[in-house]
Design a protein around this motif. Sequence first.
Motif, PDB file in Angstrom:
ATOM      1  N   THR A  68      42.223  42.518  25.336  1.00  0.00           N
ATOM      2  CA  THR A  68      41.525  41.975  24.183  1.00  0.00           C
ATOM      3  C   THR A  68      40.218  42.717  23.925  1.00  0.00           C
ATOM      4  O   THR A  68      39.584  43.211  24.859  1.00  0.00           O
ATOM      5  CB  THR A  68      41.222  40.470  24.378  1.00  0.00           C
ATOM      6  OG1 THR A  68      40.479  39.972  23.263  1.00  0.00           O
ATOM      7  CG2 THR A  68      40.421  40.219  25.648  1.00  0.00           C
ATOM      8  N   SER A  69      39.837  42.787  22.649  1.00  0.00           N
ATOM      9  CA  SER A  69      38.554  43.380  22.281  1.00  0.00           C
ATOM     10  C   SER A  69      37.436  42.367  22.420  1.00  0.00           C
ATOM     11  O   SER A  69      36.255  42.726  22.418  1.00  0.00           O
ATOM     12  CB  SER A  69      38.606  43.898  20.831  1.00  0.00           C
ATOM     13  OG  SER A  69      39.547  44.942  20.709  1.00  0.00           O
ATOM     14  N   SER A  70      37.789  41.088  22.542  1.00  0.00           N
ATOM     15  CA  SER A  70      36.798  40.035  22.758  1.00  0.00           C
ATOM     16  C   SER A  70      36.405  39.992  24.224  1.00  0.00           C
ATOM     17  O   SER A  70      37.051  40.615  25.070  1.00  0.00           O
ATOM     18  CB  SER A  70      37.372  38.678  22.336  1.00  0.00           C
ATOM     19  OG  SER A  70      37.782  38.681  20.993  1.00  0.00           O
ATOM     20  N   ASN A  71      35.368  39.245  24.514  1.00  0.00           N
ATOM     21  CA  ASN A  71      34.979  39.027  25.908  1.00  0.00           C
ATOM     22  C   ASN A  71      35.920  37.985  26.507  1.00  0.00           C
ATOM     23  O   ASN A  71      35.935  36.837  26.049  1.00  0.00           O
ATOM     24  CB  ASN A  71      33.532  38.536  25.983  1.00  0.00           C
ATOM     25  CG  ASN A  71      33.036  38.409  27.417  1.00  0.00           C
ATOM     26  OD1 ASN A  71      33.826  38.374  28.358  1.00  0.00           O
ATOM     27  ND2 ASN A  71      31.735  38.335  27.582  1.00  0.00           N
ATOM     28  N   PRO A  72      36.726  38.331  27.500  1.00  0.00           N
ATOM     29  CA  PRO A  72      37.676  37.375  28.073  1.00  0.00           C
ATOM     30  C   PRO A  72      37.019  36.096  28.599  1.00  0.00           C
ATOM     31  O   PRO A  72      37.675  35.061  28.690  1.00  0.00           O
ATOM     32  CB  PRO A  72      38.313  38.171  29.227  1.00  0.00           C
ATOM     33  CG  PRO A  72      38.170  39.584  28.829  1.00  0.00           C
ATOM     34  CD  PRO A  72      36.839  39.657  28.127  1.00  0.00           C
ATOM     35  N   ARG A  73      35.736  36.162  28.934  1.00  0.00           N
ATOM     36  CA  ARG A  73      35.047  35.005  29.487  1.00  0.00           C
ATOM     37  C   ARG A  73      34.482  34.091  28.401  1.00  0.00           C
ATOM     38  O   ARG A  73      33.934  33.033  28.707  1.00  0.00           O
ATOM     39  CB  ARG A  73      33.931  35.467  30.420  1.00  0.00           C
ATOM     40  CG  ARG A  73      34.473  36.222  31.644  1.00  0.00           C
ATOM     41  CD  ARG A  73      33.344  36.696  32.555  1.00  0.00           C
ATOM     42  NE  ARG A  73      32.551  35.603  33.075  1.00  0.00           N
ATOM     43  CZ  ARG A  73      32.897  34.844  34.109  1.00  0.00           C
ATOM     44  NH1 ARG A  73      34.042  35.081  34.750  1.00  0.00           N
ATOM     45  NH2 ARG A  73      32.128  33.867  34.529  1.00  0.00           N
ATOM     46  N   ASN A  74      34.606  34.500  27.144  1.00  0.00           N
ATOM     47  CA  ASN A  74      34.161  33.672  26.027  1.00  0.00           C
ATOM     48  C   ASN A  74      35.315  32.756  25.620  1.00  0.00           C
ATOM     49  O   ASN A  74      36.225  33.161  24.904  1.00  0.00           O
ATOM     50  CB  ASN A  74      33.730  34.556  24.851  1.00  0.00           C
ATOM     51  CG  ASN A  74      33.116  33.757  23.713  1.00  0.00           C
ATOM     52  OD1 ASN A  74      33.562  32.655  23.403  1.00  0.00           O
ATOM     53  ND2 ASN A  74      32.095  34.325  23.081  1.00  0.00           N
ATOM     54  N   THR A  75      35.254  31.518  26.064  1.00  0.00           N
ATOM     55  CA  THR A  75      36.356  30.581  25.850  1.00  0.00           C
ATOM     56  C   THR A  75      36.645  30.357  24.371  1.00  0.00           C
ATOM     57  O   THR A  75      37.809  30.244  23.970  1.00  0.00           O
ATOM     58  CB  THR A  75      36.057  29.232  26.528  1.00  0.00           C
ATOM     59  OG1 THR A  75      35.747  29.461  27.909  1.00  0.00           O
ATOM     60  CG2 THR A  75      37.260  28.295  26.441  1.00  0.00           C
ATOM     61  N   ASP A  76      35.602  30.290  23.556  1.00  0.00           N
ATOM     62  CA  ASP A  76      35.803  30.062  22.119  1.00  0.00           C
ATOM     63  C   ASP A  76      36.583  31.213  21.482  1.00  0.00           C
ATOM     64  O   ASP A  76      37.453  30.993  20.637  1.00  0.00           O
ATOM     65  CB  ASP A  76      34.453  29.890  21.413  1.00  0.00           C
ATOM     66  CG  ASP A  76      33.787  28.566  21.749  1.00  0.00           C
ATOM     67  OD1 ASP A  76      34.513  27.622  22.121  1.00  0.00           O
ATOM     68  OD2 ASP A  76      32.553  28.466  21.646  1.00  0.00           O
ATOM     69  N   SER A  77      36.252  32.451  21.879  1.00  0.00           N
ATOM     70  CA  SER A  77      36.963  33.614  21.330  1.00  0.00           C
ATOM     71  C   SER A  77      38.429  33.607  21.749  1.00  0.00           C
ATOM     72  O   SER A  77      39.324  33.895  20.949  1.00  0.00           O
ATOM     73  CB  SER A  77      36.301  34.913  21.805  1.00  0.00           C
ATOM     74  OG  SER A  77      35.019  35.059  21.241  1.00  0.00           O
ATOM     75  N   ILE A  78      38.674  33.270  23.008  1.00  0.00           N
ATOM     76  CA  ILE A  78      40.050  33.245  23.502  1.00  0.00           C
ATOM     77  C   ILE A  78      40.832  32.111  22.854  1.00  0.00           C
ATOM     78  O   ILE A  78      42.011  32.261  22.512  1.00  0.00           O
ATOM     79  CB  ILE A  78      40.069  33.105  25.033  1.00  0.00           C
ATOM     80  CG1 ILE A  78      39.381  34.311  25.677  1.00  0.00           C
ATOM     81  CG2 ILE A  78      41.490  32.965  25.547  1.00  0.00           C
ATOM     82  CD1 ILE A  78      39.966  35.655  25.287  1.00  0.00           C
ATOM     83  N   ARG A  79      40.183  30.977  22.646  1.00  0.00           N
ATOM     84  CA  ARG A  79      40.848  29.864  21.963  1.00  0.00           C
ATOM     85  C   ARG A  79      41.231  30.263  20.540  1.00  0.00           C
ATOM     86  O   ARG A  79      42.312  29.927  20.055  1.00  0.00           O
ATOM     87  CB  ARG A  79      39.929  28.648  21.939  1.00  0.00           C
ATOM     88  CG  ARG A  79      40.591  27.386  21.359  1.00  0.00           C
ATOM     89  CD  ARG A  79      39.647  26.203  21.347  1.00  0.00           C
ATOM     90  NE  ARG A  79      39.362  25.740  22.697  1.00  0.00           N
ATOM     91  CZ  ARG A  79      38.175  25.867  23.286  1.00  0.00           C
ATOM     92  NH1 ARG A  79      37.167  26.457  22.654  1.00  0.00           N
ATOM     93  NH2 ARG A  79      37.993  25.413  24.505  1.00  0.00           N
TER      94      ARG A  79
END
Length: 325
Positions: free
Chosen positions: A181-192
């Motif tokens: 992923t291009s998002s931060n894997p630890r950012n729960t909101d982004s992963i959601r």
Amino acid sequence: MSKSIKMGLHYDMSDEVYHQQHDAKDHYYSSSQLKDILKDPLTFKKKYITQEMGERGFVAAFEFGTYVHTAILEPERLEESTAIYEGAARRGKAWEEFSAKNKGKTILTHDKKKFDMGGDTEYGTAQKCIEAVGESKVAMELLAQGQPEVSLFYEFEGVKLKVRADWIDFKRMIIADLKTTSSNPRNTDSIRKSTKDYGYDLSAAMYMLLFNQYVKHEGHPKSNRDGQLMEFTDFYWIYTGKKDFNCQCYMAHQKMVELGLVKFKEAIRLIKYYESINWEIPETCPDLAPASWEISDWENIGPSKNDDSIVVKEETKTDNPALML
């Protein structure tokens, strides 16, 4: 067209064979294809029924994800199935010759000059993603035992379906899906948000449902404990970041799986419905209403209901879809 695939488990099936398009009567639908019918039944029809619309062509992100998957889940296949192009871009005579020589392989670019100066390359970024997963104790525990890339071709309510588990363990009864992923894997909101946008909840529900159906009806030696068949109840995502170079694992919450199951069953319902009317999809003209969140944001500062300068047309009922404006 391609040869029909036998229903059941397949352990050594190549990506090419798994993703092959078949005639409509022999085709098995993947979770990605079910998501297509939820978005637009007409596009689904053109892709998989009449096949007048082809699948997407080359996407560099797919090559990147495939390379990372192979390196982590099937490292013994890395050398034979991948190649590294030491150039800056996928164009020009040198690239065309390299691409032709390595046809069928997953190719990443690696501009050594750029890399030596501290810049990122596809290969360099992939290595950092791979290292991040290797440094994750949770990820390594999930991948400690099991099998990679196990495909299942099965039928559910008369619809032929297929799933391909990145990692599955019939002893612990867990399924894991590796994501870049291009998002931060630890950012729960982004992963959601990614889970919602890409329909990962539908995939998780579909995978567990079909593998459980298979184990229940066909059996599997590792899932039989003391004469009792076990079920898959845990689905995990292993995320590795292409920008933050870290890793975070998530287990699908029961509510997430339940929501995915609702979407999955709606996709099955739509396929069966359109099959029953021979895929004759009528043209309609539905109302276009604002999103509920937008109404909520604006209702407190919108025009007064008593403002005579604003004329609001009352909703009308009509049987003619062309008049539903």
